[in-house]
Design a protein around this motif. Sequence first.
Motif, PDB file in Angstrom:
ATOM      1  N   GLU A 144       0.836  -1.192   0.000  1.00 30.66           N
ATOM      2  CA  GLU A 144       0.000   0.000   0.000  1.00 30.66           C
ATOM      3  C   GLU A 144       0.875   1.247   0.000  1.00 30.66           C
ATOM      4  O   GLU A 144       1.819   1.361   0.768  1.00 30.66           O
ATOM      5  N   ILE A 145       0.551   2.172  -0.887  1.00 30.85           N
ATOM      6  CA  ILE A 145       1.233   3.463  -0.957  1.00 30.85           C
ATOM      7  C   ILE A 145       0.169   4.534  -0.717  1.00 30.85           C
ATOM      8  O   ILE A 145      -0.870   4.532  -1.367  1.00 30.85           O
ATOM      9  N   LYS A 146       0.443   5.454   0.194  1.00 27.74           N
ATOM     10  CA  LYS A 146      -0.555   6.453   0.567  1.00 27.74           C
ATOM     11  C   LYS A 146      -0.248   7.794  -0.083  1.00 27.74           C
ATOM     12  O   LYS A 146       0.894   8.253  -0.080  1.00 27.74           O
ATOM     13  N   PHE A 147      -1.274   8.406  -0.655  1.00 24.13           N
ATOM     14  CA  PHE A 147      -1.184   9.726  -1.258  1.00 24.13           C
ATOM     15  C   PHE A 147      -2.271  10.608  -0.664  1.00 24.13           C
ATOM     16  O   PHE A 147      -3.340  10.132  -0.289  1.00 24.13           O
ATOM     17  N   ASN A 178      -3.810  13.034  -2.424  1.00 25.22           N
ATOM     18  CA  ASN A 178      -4.833  13.208  -3.452  1.00 25.22           C
ATOM     19  C   ASN A 178      -4.265  12.779  -4.808  1.00 25.22           C
ATOM     20  O   ASN A 178      -3.108  12.359  -4.903  1.00 25.22           O
ATOM     21  N   GLN A 233       7.840   4.785   2.183  1.00 24.63           N
ATOM     22  CA  GLN A 233       6.611   4.020   2.408  1.00 24.63           C
ATOM     23  C   GLN A 233       6.799   2.557   2.041  1.00 24.63           C
ATOM     24  O   GLN A 233       6.179   1.677   2.632  1.00 24.63           O
TER      25      GLN A 233
END
Length: 108
Positions: free
Chosen positions: A36-39, A41, A87
């Motif tokens: 999982e990679i979080k951004f 937007n 991440q």
Amino acid sequence: METKQIKNLDNIKKLSALYFNTLKRANDEKEIYTAEIKFINYYELGCVIKNMLQLCILVIDQETHKISEKEKKQSINVGLILELVMQLFPLDEFEFLDEINDLVQTEI
């Protein structure tokens, strides 16, 4: 001896549940995992993709790359790319390996 081995195996299973967090099985398939990679937007996602592509182009051929004059003047946001790499870095898994190593060392 056998009960000690069972106890160690149980400890390893508990530790792996605590520390193996970076990769998750994809749809219960045995050989496929996801990370999982979080951004924040879509714009941030787009910036990361663009910066990674620009970095790759510059690395491949610094002289004849096809980046426009406007984009040549813009810098690549290395910090954004490094945040993405952070991440993906499996620090929990490395900590787990330390725990396993400690278990093995106490067995010797």
